[in-house]
Motif scaffolding. Structure first.
Motif, mmCIF file in Angstrom:
data_model
loop_
_atom_site.group_PDB
_atom_site.id
_atom_site.type_symbol
_atom_site.label_atom_id
_atom_site.label_comp_id
_atom_site.label_asym_id
_atom_site.label_seq_id
_atom_site.Cartn_x
_atom_site.Cartn_y
_atom_site.Cartn_z
ATOM 1 N N TYR A 213 36.151 30.497 39.029
ATOM 2 C CA TYR A 213 37.358 30.951 40.872
ATOM 3 C C TYR A 213 37.664 30.126 41.497
ATOM 4 O O TYR A 213 39.184 29.761 41.600
ATOM 5 C CB TYR A 213 37.200 32.442 41.061
ATOM 6 N N PRO B 28 44.745 30.494 37.199
ATOM 7 C CA PRO B 28 44.270 30.242 36.908
ATOM 8 C C PRO B 28 44.773 29.019 35.836
ATOM 9 O O PRO B 28 45.670 29.727 35.307
ATOM 10 C CB PRO B 28 42.838 30.650 36.352
ATOM 11 N N GLU C 124 39.762 27.152 39.472
ATOM 12 C CA GLU C 124 40.766 26.775 39.153
ATOM 13 C C GLU C 124 41.872 27.313 39.663
ATOM 14 O O GLU C 124 42.608 26.942 39.446
ATOM 15 C CB GLU C 124 40.637 28.275 38.114
ATOM 16 N N ARG C 125 41.330 27.158 41.195
ATOM 17 C CA ARG C 125 42.655 27.909 41.674
ATOM 18 C C ARG C 125 42.968 26.707 42.977
ATOM 19 O O ARG C 125 43.832 27.177 43.301
ATOM 20 C CB ARG C 125 42.161 28.829 42.366
#
Length: 148
Positions: free
Chosen positions: A113, A145, A116-117
């Protein structure tokens, strides 16, 4: 989404505490490298060394405590994190460059998480993770993402 605080819980500030086995090094990491303001600091109080840093300011703060000879702490876990929500990718870059300039390298995130951000993770001297996230939780939506 509306968030409200329970009326029966009149909290004026929040502090959480974390043990350290590397007191002098974590003081340098949080105070000098990250630049968090020191709200209180002591040595040898009933066998405890401690520092309280603001996150940001004084309503939310973190206390780092060393106790025992030798000091012992739980084994760090990759999901035990201090997440600092910064104001955009450039703010993350500035903070990450500062950490790198002091010899700290990013570490992989256990949870995809964060990566991806656009978040960058570092470990403090005890192995606890600090997440530098490029959005302000509650003000901005997290970046989506990447498309697969």
């Amino acid at each position: 989404m509306t968030h409200s605080w329970p009326g029966h819980l009149d909290v004026g500030a929040v502090r959480f505490a974390r043990p350290t086995a590397h007191y002098d090094d974590v003081v340098v990491f949080y105070r000098d490298v990250l630049g968090l303001p020191v709200l209180a600091q002591w040595r040898g109080h009933a066998g405890y060394d401690g520092i309280v840093v603001g996150l940001p300011g004084t309503p939310v703060h973190m206390e780092l405590l060393q106790h025992g000879d030798p000091p012992r702490i739980p084994e760090p876990h990759p999901e035990n994190q201090l997440v600092l929500y910064l104001r955009g990718p450039e703010a993350v870059s500035v903070a990450a460059r500062r950490l790198a300039g002091h010899g700290h390298s990013p570490v992989p995130a256990a949870n995809p998480y964060w990566t991806e951000r656009g978040a960058v993770l570092f470990e403090d001297p005890d192995g606890w993770q600090v997440v530098l996230a490029p959005w302000v939780f509650g003000e901005d939506p997290p970046p989506p993402p990447p498309a697969v």
